[in-house]
Write a protein that holds these residues in place. Structure first.
Motif, mmCIF file in Angstrom:
data_model
loop_
_atom_site.group_PDB
_atom_site.id
_atom_site.type_symbol
_atom_site.label_atom_id
_atom_site.label_comp_id
_atom_site.label_asym_id
_atom_site.label_seq_id
_atom_site.Cartn_x
_atom_site.Cartn_y
_atom_site.Cartn_z
ATOM 1 N N UNK A 177 36.381 4.283 6.767
ATOM 2 C CA UNK A 177 35.686 3.311 5.927
ATOM 3 C C UNK A 177 34.764 2.401 6.726
ATOM 4 N N UNK A 178 35.090 2.169 7.971
ATOM 5 C CA UNK A 178 34.335 1.219 8.766
ATOM 6 C C UNK A 178 32.906 1.695 9.035
ATOM 7 N N UNK A 179 32.730 2.973 9.365
ATOM 8 C CA UNK A 179 31.369 3.431 9.665
ATOM 9 C C UNK A 179 30.494 3.438 8.413
ATOM 10 N N UNK A 180 31.087 3.656 7.248
ATOM 11 C CA UNK A 180 30.307 3.571 6.005
ATOM 12 C C UNK A 180 29.759 2.167 5.819
ATOM 13 N N UNK A 233 24.730 -6.001 -4.207
ATOM 14 C CA UNK A 233 25.904 -6.085 -5.085
ATOM 15 C C UNK A 233 26.976 -5.084 -4.671
ATOM 16 N N UNK A 234 26.562 -3.896 -4.269
ATOM 17 C CA UNK A 234 27.515 -2.882 -3.830
ATOM 18 C C UNK A 234 28.237 -3.320 -2.563
ATOM 19 N N UNK A 244 35.635 -6.141 -0.493
ATOM 20 C CA UNK A 244 37.054 -6.264 -0.851
ATOM 21 C C UNK A 244 37.804 -4.974 -0.506
ATOM 22 N N UNK A 245 37.218 -3.830 -0.821
ATOM 23 C CA UNK A 245 37.876 -2.552 -0.547
ATOM 24 C C UNK A 245 38.014 -2.321 0.952
ATOM 25 N N UNK A 246 36.985 -2.617 1.701
ATOM 26 C CA UNK A 246 37.037 -2.396 3.152
ATOM 27 C C UNK A 246 38.068 -3.304 3.797
ATOM 28 N N UNK A 247 38.177 -4.534 3.310
ATOM 29 C CA UNK A 247 39.163 -5.444 3.883
ATOM 30 C C UNK A 247 40.593 -5.016 3.560
#
Length: 90
Positions: free
Chosen positions: A38-41, A21-22, A28-31
């Motif tokens: 943010x990408x490596x997370x 779910x996370x 949406x946030x990463x896009x």
């Protein structure tokens, strides 16, 4: 001991569901903000999700227990930790 093992696998599956779910909600946030921070997370979280998913499937269909499950669980935990704390160090 069997009760503890049963509770461990129930928590393991619930953790996999919550991580799913996370990842879905975080997509949406990463896009919206595609940056190297943010990408490596997202990548490490996805790899941990795969590790936990393999462990859940292996326990469910193949009856994995013991050392193999611990290896998959610790691998997933390490991947999530790297994704979380790696973003704090940058």
């Amino acid at each position: 001991l069997m009760t503890v093992e049963r509770h461990f696998f129930c928590l393991f599956v619930m953790g996999e569901v919550l991580l799913t779910l996370t990842l879905i909600s975080g997509t949406y946030h990463v896009l919206q903000a595609v940056t190297p921070e943010n990408l490596h997370k997202a990548i490490f979280s996805f790899l941990a999700w795969i590790s936990f998913g393999i462990a859940c499937f292996g326990h469910w269909r193949l009856g994995w227990r013991g050392k193999r499950m611990i290896i998959y669980a610790i691998s997933g935990i390490i991947l999530l930790t790297i994704g979380y704390f790696g973003s704090r160090l940058i």
